[in-house]
Every structure is written in structure tokens, then in C-alpha cells.
Scaffold this motif. Structure first.
Motif, PDB file in Angstrom:
ATOM      1  N   PHE B 177       0.958  21.970 -12.667  1.00  0.00           N
ATOM      2  CA  PHE B 177       2.044  22.516 -11.851  1.00  0.00           C
ATOM      3  C   PHE B 177       2.352  23.960 -12.213  1.00  0.00           C
ATOM      4  O   PHE B 177       2.845  24.721 -11.383  1.00  0.00           O
ATOM      5  N   GLY B 178       2.051  24.343 -13.467  1.00  0.00           N
ATOM      6  CA  GLY B 178       2.187  25.745 -13.834  1.00  0.00           C
ATOM      7  C   GLY B 178       1.257  26.606 -12.987  1.00  0.00           C
ATOM      8  O   GLY B 178       1.677  27.603 -12.380  1.00  0.00           O
ATOM      9  N   VAL B 179      -0.005  26.183 -12.917  1.00  0.00           N
ATOM     10  CA  VAL B 179      -0.985  26.901 -12.096  1.00  0.00           C
ATOM     11  C   VAL B 179      -0.555  26.876 -10.630  1.00  0.00           C
ATOM     12  O   VAL B 179      -0.577  27.905  -9.943  1.00  0.00           O
ATOM     13  N   ALA B 180      -0.130  25.683 -10.156  1.00  0.00           N
ATOM     14  CA  ALA B 180       0.307  25.561  -8.759  1.00  0.00           C
ATOM     15  C   ALA B 180       1.459  26.518  -8.469  1.00  0.00           C
ATOM     16  O   ALA B 180       1.469  27.193  -7.434  1.00  0.00           O
ATOM     17  N   ALA B 181       2.421  26.590  -9.398  1.00  0.00           N
ATOM     18  CA  ALA B 181       3.582  27.460  -9.184  1.00  0.00           C
ATOM     19  C   ALA B 181       3.143  28.919  -9.078  1.00  0.00           C
ATOM     20  O   ALA B 181       3.636  29.661  -8.221  1.00  0.00           O
ATOM     21  N   THR B 265      -0.049  14.181  -9.887  1.00  0.00           N
ATOM     22  CA  THR B 265       0.267  15.526  -9.409  1.00  0.00           C
ATOM     23  C   THR B 265       0.648  15.546  -7.931  1.00  0.00           C
ATOM     24  O   THR B 265       0.810  16.619  -7.363  1.00  0.00           O
ATOM     25  N   ASN B 266       0.799  14.368  -7.307  1.00  0.00           N
ATOM     26  CA  ASN B 266       1.188  14.349  -5.899  1.00  0.00           C
ATOM     27  C   ASN B 266       2.588  14.926  -5.698  1.00  0.00           C
ATOM     28  O   ASN B 266       3.514  14.586  -6.424  1.00  0.00           O
ATOM     29  N   THR B 267       2.709  15.793  -4.697  1.00  0.00           N
ATOM     30  CA  THR B 267       4.034  16.214  -4.255  1.00  0.00           C
ATOM     31  C   THR B 267       4.303  15.492  -2.939  1.00  0.00           C
ATOM     32  O   THR B 267       3.416  14.842  -2.390  1.00  0.00           O
ATOM     33  N   ILE B 268       5.512  15.640  -2.407  1.00  0.00           N
ATOM     34  CA  ILE B 268       5.887  14.795  -1.290  1.00  0.00           C
ATOM     35  C   ILE B 268       5.027  15.048  -0.046  1.00  0.00           C
ATOM     36  O   ILE B 268       4.672  14.110   0.678  1.00  0.00           O
ATOM     37  N   GLY B 269       4.627  16.321   0.163  1.00  0.00           N
ATOM     38  CA  GLY B 269       3.754  16.613   1.300  1.00  0.00           C
ATOM     39  C   GLY B 269       2.431  15.869   1.193  1.00  0.00           C
ATOM     40  O   GLY B 269       1.968  15.229   2.141  1.00  0.00           O
ATOM     41  N   VAL B 270       1.813  15.956   0.022  1.00  0.00           N
ATOM     42  CA  VAL B 270       0.533  15.285  -0.201  1.00  0.00           C
ATOM     43  C   VAL B 270       0.709  13.766  -0.145  1.00  0.00           C
ATOM     44  O   VAL B 270      -0.137  13.035   0.376  1.00  0.00           O
ATOM     45  N   TYR B 271       1.844  13.295  -0.651  1.00  0.00           N
ATOM     46  CA  TYR B 271       2.128  11.860  -0.665  1.00  0.00           C
ATOM     47  C   TYR B 271       2.233  11.311   0.756  1.00  0.00           C
ATOM     48  O   TYR B 271       1.665  10.258   1.067  1.00  0.00           O
ATOM     49  N   ILE B 272       2.937  12.039   1.613  1.00  0.00           N
ATOM     50  CA  ILE B 272       3.053  11.616   3.012  1.00  0.00           C
ATOM     51  C   ILE B 272       1.673  11.581   3.657  1.00  0.00           C
ATOM     52  O   ILE B 272       1.320  10.643   4.376  1.00  0.00           O
ATOM     53  N   TYR B 273       0.863  12.577   3.350  1.00  0.00           N
ATOM     54  CA  TYR B 273      -0.490  12.636   3.909  1.00  0.00           C
ATOM     55  C   TYR B 273      -1.324  11.440   3.449  1.00  0.00           C
ATOM     56  O   TYR B 273      -1.956  10.762   4.260  1.00  0.00           O
ATOM     57  N   THR B 274      -1.305  11.148   2.141  1.00  0.00           N
ATOM     58  CA  THR B 274      -2.099  10.017   1.645  1.00  0.00           C
ATOM     59  C   THR B 274      -1.585   8.715   2.220  1.00  0.00           C
ATOM     60  O   THR B 274      -2.360   7.832   2.597  1.00  0.00           O
ATOM     61  N   GLU B 275      -0.258   8.580   2.285  1.00  0.00           N
ATOM     62  CA  GLU B 275       0.336   7.350   2.789  1.00  0.00           C
ATOM     63  C   GLU B 275      -0.041   7.141   4.261  1.00  0.00           C
ATOM     64  O   GLU B 275      -0.499   6.076   4.632  1.00  0.00           O
ATOM     65  N   SER B 276       0.111   8.189   5.083  1.00  0.00           N
ATOM     66  CA  SER B 276      -0.142   8.031   6.518  1.00  0.00           C
ATOM     67  C   SER B 276      -1.631   8.044   6.841  1.00  0.00           C
ATOM     68  O   SER B 276      -2.106   7.232   7.627  1.00  0.00           O
ATOM     69  N   MET B 277      -2.365   8.981   6.260  1.00  0.00           N
ATOM     70  CA  MET B 277      -3.752   9.174   6.675  1.00  0.00           C
ATOM     71  C   MET B 277      -4.718   8.277   5.902  1.00  0.00           C
ATOM     72  O   MET B 277      -5.480   7.531   6.497  1.00  0.00           O
ATOM     73  N   ALA B 278      -4.658   8.344   4.581  1.00  0.00           N
ATOM     74  CA  ALA B 278      -5.645   7.611   3.795  1.00  0.00           C
ATOM     75  C   ALA B 278      -5.348   6.119   3.795  1.00  0.00           C
ATOM     76  O   ALA B 278      -6.237   5.294   3.986  1.00  0.00           O
ATOM     77  N   SER B 279      -4.078   5.750   3.597  1.00  0.00           N
ATOM     78  CA  SER B 279      -3.749   4.334   3.519  1.00  0.00           C
ATOM     79  C   SER B 279      -3.386   3.746   4.873  1.00  0.00           C
ATOM     80  O   SER B 279      -3.316   2.526   5.016  1.00  0.00           O
TER      81      SER B 279
END
Lengths: 276, 312
Positions: B177-181, B265-279
Motif C-alpha cells: 500500500f505504500g507503493v500504491a499510495a 491487498t483488495n480495496t473496495i473497488g477491486v473487491y466489487i469487481y471480483t465479487e461481481s465479475m469473477a465470482s
């Protein structure tokens, strides 16, 4: 004016630091892209390209860059032009006619930004699928246009308001028609506004990644971000110099676009891009 | 949608010139509002409806969705993973927004004090950084932080004398998250700095001169004179940053592709994507999205009201 020389130099040093921090990753990308494949696996980084070696570019170019670039150009171009025209019309309606939607527009812009695009993808996909627009420039552009419209309408509205309506009225008194007065007087003054709004739409459409990933499922219809991503995966993942060449190629059209509009850009940002 | 039906209604009673002012604005608004209604409005409605339904793979393939009231919401809100993801996103967004706003404002103020040449140099640098696509930027920064051949590890080895080669920045969630920030802030500063600079140039210099004649020092002049002028821009930029940073997607997703443990390292945007798209769990994905919008509305409600009041 005591200490003015010192504070001037400190200020300039700070400016140089900001410049270096902004530009360094861009430089490092270009620098790495010129490294020969063998040199990349060296624990001592080379800060200058030893020779102008474009073989990595050849590799990237030979691997589907051109079709992806045409795809990106088509989608971005269509988005840019349509969004500007629609937003311009809407901005005119909102600032040249008696309406009380200024506030609701500001709120709408912010609220639309809040909705996570990731949650809308399936619905959008189905909508486009039903109209046979999946894997088409038209389909992806339609989504992008809708996504950039709130912000572009809002920005342009600020610019239209910045041009006093009296100017038009004066021209009408001098014998221009209302439309004529608009095209001859107001429109030229709006050019900077169109430029800075266009930049926003351009960057959004050129860089967008998630919708392109889902909507452009066929390999031959992928846009540049999707093409670049394919380099990161699986077998190619380790070839950093080619990835950097690909990244540079993808960033290049944006830089060219920026250079073209650059002169107008700074003036347009100052003349009130975000007047609220 | 309102605009379209109005436009159509007025078309029928199309009378010459005198009626023009009524018809024209509707026609001008129509294309934009039709696009928004179809491509944003309709999917949003569907998202909200699905958040109240059992909507998974079976429904995607044609089974009838069943309304389960607040079922998805209770499921999400009692899921510890959701809270972990949310906490992570809020912390990351907070750090990024504060850093972006402070640095952006500092650069904007600096630009007003620079000479013409240096100001051009700085704005060209900012423009170049701004032109860099988020995905490309993430890849380049990922390379700078590369485990074996990255510049940062080379530099750390030089500076500390310890051997940093082989140190992975992306495997540990905190340094991930340091790198991400760094990537997010670096990418966001140009927009903030240039917008605020644009605002600062609108502050009339006579007022500032008057204030300094009255003995106000630099900081007081900024707080009492400059800031009120640019407050509406600051608020809007701030809200946009909060929104964008809280639902950040491309940078996190791409960084996870380069390295990093997805679950941690999931943030909410990525989480919504995995939940809706992948799962394929569109119901819960929708519920999380609605919750996110509610949170964002709650955060910005006060500022939206403030802005609206100032608009009068």
C-alpha cells in the motif's frame, strides 16, 4: 528586500524537485525501453541509455500494437467528439437559458462519480449485448461518452458562463442573428474551454481499462490498455524492456495530443476550468 | 429522461420564433440526458434492484431472481472480509487524499511565486505526469520497485550498505500500500495542483496587497484572503479526490498482477469487481456498491450542502 535572493533560490530548487519527481518515472520508462534484453537483468541500473536501441519497440510493435492503437484511436476519437458536442449543447442550455438546474447539476456530477463503475459492468454488458454492440467501437464509446458527460457538461458550463451574454446581445443589435452572434462572438471565446474539457475526455477514454476489458472480449477488438496488460501476464511478464517499450508507445499519442493543445492548455486552465 | 419527454411534448406544439426559448434548451439537453439515462441511469437502477435479489451464476444464466429483502446487505455487513476491505480502503484513501491535497496546494502556491520560465518547467512536468495512463504508471512504478532489478532496491543498498536485492515491496501488504499510495498520489497531483493554481490566479492582487499593507503575514494572508476565494474549488477537488481514491481500481488491480497477495491487498473497488465479475455474485456486489455510494454521500453531504449554499 532582505533574504529575497535566498528565498528565490529555495523556491527554484523546490520547483526543480517537483519537476524531477513528476518526470522521473516517465524518463525511467523511456530509458528502460531502450535497454537491450540482457542489460535489464543487471543489479547496477544504467541511468542513461547507452545507445538508441529500438529493438524492444520493434518487438512490441510486432505484437499487436497497431490494431490495438487503431481501436483506441477510434474509441477515443468518437468519445471525444461526441462528448464535446453533447456536453457543449447541454452546457449552453444550462447557462444561456433560464433554468435553475445549476445546483442539481453539481450534485449529479458528484453523485455519478460515486457509483463504482465495477458494479455497473454486467448491466452495461447486457445492454450492449442486446443491441449487438459488444466488441464494437460504437458500444465502448457509448459507455465512455456517458461516463465523461457529467464532468464535461459541468466544466464547459463554467466556461460558457465566463463569456458575458452582453457581447452576443451587442452583436444582435448590430444586426447579427442570434445564432450568428453566437458563432461569431461567443464560440471563439470558448475555445480554451473546449480544449481543457477535451483533454479530460481524451485522458479518460484513452486510459480506461475495466470496461474495455469486459466489453471488448475479442482479441482483435482490444484497446491499448488491454493490449498492454497482456504483456504483463504469463510468459512475457519478465521482459521489462519490452513492457516499457509498449508503455511508451501507449503514452506517446497522449503526449503528442498534449503538445498540440499545450499552448492553449495552460491559458485555458487559468481562465477558469473549475469555476465550480 | 425528463428532458426527453419534455422535448417531445414541446415538439408537437412547435410554433415559430416566439416559442423558441422553450424548445431550444430541451433539444440542447436531450442528447446528453438520453445518453446518461440509458448508459448510467438504467444500469444504476438494475444495480439497486439486484442488491435486493438473490443474484448469482444461476440468475446470470436465466433463472428467475428472487427478492430477498435486505439479505445481501446483512450478508455483506456481517462479513469480516468486507470490513477488512473497507477499513483498508478508507485508510489508503485518507493517506492519499491528505498527501495529494497538501502537496497539490503547496505546488500551486509555489507556482504563483515562480518566475515565468520555472513555472513553465513545472507545468510541463505536471502535464507529462498527468498524461501517463494509470496502468502504465503502475507498471513503471512496479518496475522501479522491482524485487531483483528495481531502482529502489539498488538505491537502498547504496544508502544503507545492507543488501536489499531480492527485497519484495509488494508481498507485504503494508509496503504494497505504500507503493500504491505513491503511485496514486503521483498520478493525482497534476490535476489538483493545476486546478488550484488556476483558482489562485483568480485572486485579485489588490486585495492581497491591501492585506499585506495591513500587516498580515504570508500565512494569515493565505488563510483569510486567498483561501476564501478558492474555497469552492478546493472543496470540489477534495470531494473528487475522496471519491476517486476510495474506489481506486486500476492501480491496485495492476499492482496485484505484478506481485502482491490479492486477498490481503483488495480495496473496495477491486473487491466489487471480483465479487461481481469473477465470482458472479451480482447481488452482493450490488449491495456493496450501494453501501459504498451511501458512505461517499455521507462523507460529502456536508460539503455538498456548503457548496450549494455558496452558489446562491
Amino acid at each position: 528586500m532582505k533574504g529575497s535572493l535566498l528565498s528565490r533560490s529555495l523556491l527554484n530548487i523546490a520547483a526543480v524537485i517537483v519537476f524531477v519527481c513528476s518526470v522521473f518515472p516517465v524518463y525511467w520508462m523511456v530509458n528502460t525501453s531502450m535497454l537491450p534484453g540482457a542489460k535489464i537483468k543487471s543489479t547496477r541500473p544504467s541511468f542513461l541509455p547507452e545507445s538508441l536501441n529500438f529493438s524492444n519497440y520493434a518487438t512490441a510493435l510486432g505484437d499487436g500494437f497497431i490494431p490495438a492503437m487503431w481501436m483506441s484511436l477510434a474509441v477515443t476519437g468518437l468519445t471525444l467528439v461526441t462528448a464535446l458536442v453533447f456536453a457543449f449543447m447541454a452546457a449552453l442550455a444550462l447557462s444561456r437559458f433560464t433554468f435553475r438546474s445549476r445546483k442539481s447539476l453539481i450534485v449529479a456530477v458528484l453523485v455519478i462519480q460515486m457509483v463504482p463503475a465495477e458494479a455497473l459492468i454486467i448491466s452495461m454488458f447486457r445492454l450492449l449485448d442486446g443491441w449487438h454492440l459488444v466488441n464494437t467501437v460504437l458500444g465502448l464509446s457509448a459507455v465512455y461518452i456517458a461516463m465523461v458527460l457529467p464532468f464535461t457538461i459541468w466544466t464547459l458550463r463554467g466556461f460558457v458562463q465566463g463569456v458575458p451574454a452582453d457581447l452576443e446581445e451587442a452583436a444582435q443589435i448590430d444586426g447579427c442573428s442570434k445564432a450568428g452572434a453566437f458563432w461569431r462572438i461567443t464560440f471563439p471565446l470558448l475555445a480554451p474551454g473546449l480544449v481543457s474539457t477535451g483533454i479530460f475526455a481524451f485522458i479518460q477514454a484513452w486510459n480506461e481499462f475495466v470496461f474495455a476489458l469486459v466489453i471488448m472480449t475479442r482479441e482483435e477488438s482490444q484497446t491499448l490498455p488491454i493490449w498492454l496488460r497482456s504483456f504483463l501476464q504469463a510468459t512475457k511478464a519478465t521482459d521489462w524492456s519490452v513492457v516499457m517499450a509498449g508503455s511508451t508507445l501507449m503514452a506517446l499519442p497522449v503526449v503528442i495530443f498534449f503538445l498540440i493543445v499545450q499552448g492553449r492548455m495552460t491559458s485555458s486552465m487559468t481562465s477558469g476550468a473549475v469555476k465550480g | 429522461m425528463l428532458a426527453t419527454s419534455d422535448a417531445r411534448a414541446t415538439t408537437e406544439v412547435d410554433t415559430p420564433r416566439s416559442r423558441r426559448p422553450q424548445l431550444t434548451p430541451m433539444l440542447l439537453l436531450a442528447p446528453a440526458f438520453i445518453m446518461l439515462a440509458i448508459f448510467i441511469g438504467w444500469p444504476v437502477v438494475q444495480m439497486i434492484v439486484m442488491s435486493f435479489q438473490e443474484y448469482g451464476r444461476a440468475q446470470i444464466f436465466g433463472a428467475d431472481p428472487e427478492f430477498i429483502a435486505l439479505g445481501n446487505y446483512t450478508k455483506v455487513l456481517t462479513d469480516p472480509i468486507f470490513w477488512a476491505v473497507l477499513g483498508r480502503s478508507v485508510a489508503l484513501a485518507a493517506v492519499c487524499v491528505v498527501a495529494t491535497m497538501v502537496l497539490g496546494m503547496a505546488i500551486a502556491v509555489m507556482m504563483t511565486k515562480l518566475g515565468k520560465l520555472m513555472r513553465t518547467v513545472v507545468s510541463v512536468g505536471l502535464l507529462l505526469a498527468w498524461a501517463m495512463p494509470a496502468l502504465t504508471a503502475t507498471i513503471v512504478w512496479g518496475w522501479i520497485f522491482d524485487t531483483s532489478y528495481g531502482l529502489v532496491n539498488w538505491l537502498m543498498t547504496k544508502l544503507t550498505g545492507d543488501n536489499w536485492f531480492g527485497h519484495s515491496w509488494l508481498i507485504d501488504p503494508l509496503s504494497f500500500f505504500g507503493v500504491a499510495a505513491i503511485i496514486i498520489v503521483w498520478g493525482a497531483i497534476p490535476f489538483v495542483a493545476l486546478s488550484l493554481y488556476a483558482g489562485l490566479t483568480q485572486v485579485p492582487s489588490e486585495v492581497l496587497e491591501a492585506a499585506s499593507l495591513d500587516g498580515a503575514n504570508g500565512w494569515r494572508r493565505f488563510v483569510n484572503v486567498t483561501f476564501p476565494y478558492i474555497r469552492s474549488i478546493v472543496i470540489v477537488v477534495l470531494i473528487l479526490q475522496i471519491i476517486w481514491d476510495l474506489r481506486v481500481f486500476a492501480q491496485i488491480y495492476a499492482l496485484q498482477t505484478i506481485g502482491g497477495i490479492r486477498e490481503q491487498t483488495n480495496t473496495i473497488g477491486v473487491y466489487i469487481y471480483t465479487e461481481s465479475m469473477a465470482s458472479g455474485r451480482l447481488g452482493t456486489g450490488g449491495a456493496i456498491s450501494v453501501i459504498l455510494v451511501a458512505i461517499l454521500l455521507a462523507i460529502s453531504a456536508y460539503y455538498i450542502r456548503l457548496t450549494l449554499r455558496n452558489e446562491d
